[in-house]
Scaffold this active site. Structure first.
Site, PDB file in Angstrom:
ATOM      1  N   ILE A  72      19.749   8.749  48.716  1.00 41.73           N
ATOM      2  CA  ILE A  72      18.802   9.784  49.121  1.00 41.73           C
ATOM      3  C   ILE A  72      17.370   9.373  48.757  1.00 41.73           C
ATOM      4  CG2 ILE A  72      18.216  12.249  48.962  1.00 41.73           C
ATOM      5  CD1 ILE A  72      21.056  11.632  50.125  1.00 41.73           C
ATOM      6  N   CYS A 131      18.143   7.715  37.952  1.00 42.84           N
ATOM      7  CA  CYS A 131      18.356   7.655  39.407  1.00 42.84           C
ATOM      8  C   CYS A 131      18.563   6.202  39.818  1.00 42.84           C
ATOM      9  CB  CYS A 131      17.179   8.239  40.175  1.00 42.84           C
ATOM     10  SG  CYS A 131      17.372   7.996  41.963  1.00 42.84           S
TER      11      CYS A 131
HETATM   12  O1  RRO Z   1      17.975  11.112  45.045  1.00 47.40           O
HETATM   13  C1  RRO Z   1      18.852  10.242  44.836  1.00 47.40           C
HETATM   14  O2  RRO Z   1      19.028   9.299  45.593  1.00 47.40           O
HETATM   15  C2  RRO Z   1      19.705  10.265  43.640  1.00 47.40           C
HETATM   16  C3  RRO Z   1      19.287  10.648  42.386  1.00 47.40           C
HETATM   17 BR1  RRO Z   1      17.590  11.333  42.081  1.00 47.40          BR
HETATM   18  C4  RRO Z   1      20.168  10.518  41.275  1.00 47.40           C
HETATM   19  O3  RRO Z   1      19.840  10.794  40.112  1.00 47.40           O
HETATM   20  N1  RRO Z   1      21.398  10.032  41.504  1.00 47.40           N
HETATM   21  C5  RRO Z   1      21.818   9.691  42.733  1.00 47.40           C
HETATM   22  O4  RRO Z   1      22.974   9.249  42.883  1.00 47.40           O
HETATM   23  N2  RRO Z   1      20.973   9.801  43.794  1.00 47.40           N
END
Ligand code: RRO
Length: 324
Positions: A72, A131
């Site tokens: 994401i 993240c």
């Molecule tokens: O936003 C992301 O892609 C994301 C976050 Br912030 C996170 O802490 N863990 C994740 O698997 N994706």
């Protein structure tokens, strides 16, 4: 008699230990069609940053055996919109709000902590220092004890004294206990274990990576044994530090496993995507698990497997539950 499910998020009392996992329920609004958000232990929001952010290009999700990859990339509305729109909505619904924050420097985290401390109604802050979906692995603070401590120190110093600060750690390290110790020494009131693991999938038909961002965070049942191991190791080393456990919980029995390892609360994530009412079901099932095991209080179950292991080490018979 139903088991007493109350637990503690630092010094804050929660009616039950089932939370949403950050990133899997937005800021609670979409979930509220399926679940009364006020009945959850708390809603943990998607990590919020100072500025709005579009995130990574699509495709951003891929199914894997017993799991899921996401890429994401911290998509979100930014702190201003969150404070104007999302936090008030959660509070009017009667939900407890654990706000996840993310930044690219200790200063950004500090600013977010200040803004949230000025707003009424924040139950706790979960500091996302783990993240996996960032361009530069050097900015994954949770991969280095000193970098993790520098962020937590800033957040604690800029957070109102009555708001607990939890540090969310990555399993992608050699020694998670070293990172946990460093965060607690820097002022973390508790720890969230675990974020996703860095993974990748390649489409053999197109012979290209599936995710536009190439790598992504692996979640779902595939990672539950890793979550159990991390919670266990940290609970052994830091028995008095409260832990929010998360990683592949699909059922009340899965939540019970994380609690027996040492979690005082359990966040439910990936399962919500195909069963949006999962939090209610898991809470019911957890109550049944405790009753079946002859435990009257959830707090009696936290880290109980550690005591059994200690007893075995000392040559005593392990305490057996009443389950057949
Ligand atoms: O936003 C992301 O892609 C994301 C976050 Br912030 C996170 O802490 N863990 C994740 O698997 N994706």
């Amino acid at each position: 008699m139903p088991a007493d499910l109350r637990t503690k998020l630092g010094h804050v009392d929660l009616p039950n230990p089932i939370l949403t996992a950050s990133g899997c329920a937005g800021a609670g609004r979409e979930l509220s069609r399926f679940t009364d958000v006020a009945k959850l232990g708390a809603v943990v929001t998607k990590s919020i940053m100072l500025a709005p952010r579009a995130g990574r290009p699509t495709p951003r999700m891929a199914e894997t055996p017993s799991g899921m990859l996401n890429s994401i990339g911290l998509q979100g509305p930014g702190i201003d919109a969150f404070l104007q729109r999302d936090l008030p909505w959660l509070l009017t619904r009667g939900a407890r709000a654990v706000v996840s924050i993310a930044g690219s420097s200790a200063g950004e985290y500090a600013e977010l902590a200040r803004r949230l401390s000025d707003a009424p109604g924040v139950t706790a802050i979960e500091v996302n220092i783990s993240c996996p979906n960032v361009e530069d692995r050097g900015t994954v603070f949770a991969c280095d004890p000193a970098a993790a401590a520098s962020v937590i120190e800033e957040v604690r110093a800029n957070t109102r004294y009555d708001i607990p600060v939890f540090a969310k750690l990555s399993p992608d390290v050699t020694d998670i206990v070293a990172i946990a110790r460093s965060c607690v020494a820097a002022g973390a009131d508790g720890l969230s274990l675990i974020n996703t693991l860095l993974g990748m999938a390649i489409d053999t038909a197109t012979m290209r990576p599936v995710l536009a961002g190439l790598t992504g965070g692996l979640s779902g049942p595939a990672i539950r044994p890793i979550a159990v191991r991390c919670i266990w190791q940290v609970k052994q080393a830091l028995p008095d530090v409260p832990i929010i456990g998360m990683g592949g919980v699909r059922t009340g029995r899965d939540a019970f496993e994380l609690i027996l390892a040492g979690a005082a609360m359990v966040s439910v994530g990936t399962v919500i995507f195909h069963d949006p009412g999962a939090c209610d079901r898991i809470l019911r099932e957890l109550g049944d698990e405790l009753a079946r095991s002859g435990l009257e209080r959830l707090t009696d179950a936290i880290g109980l497997a550690q005591q059994s292991a200690d007893a075995v080490r000392l040559g005593a018979r392990p305490r057996m539950g009443s389950r057949d």
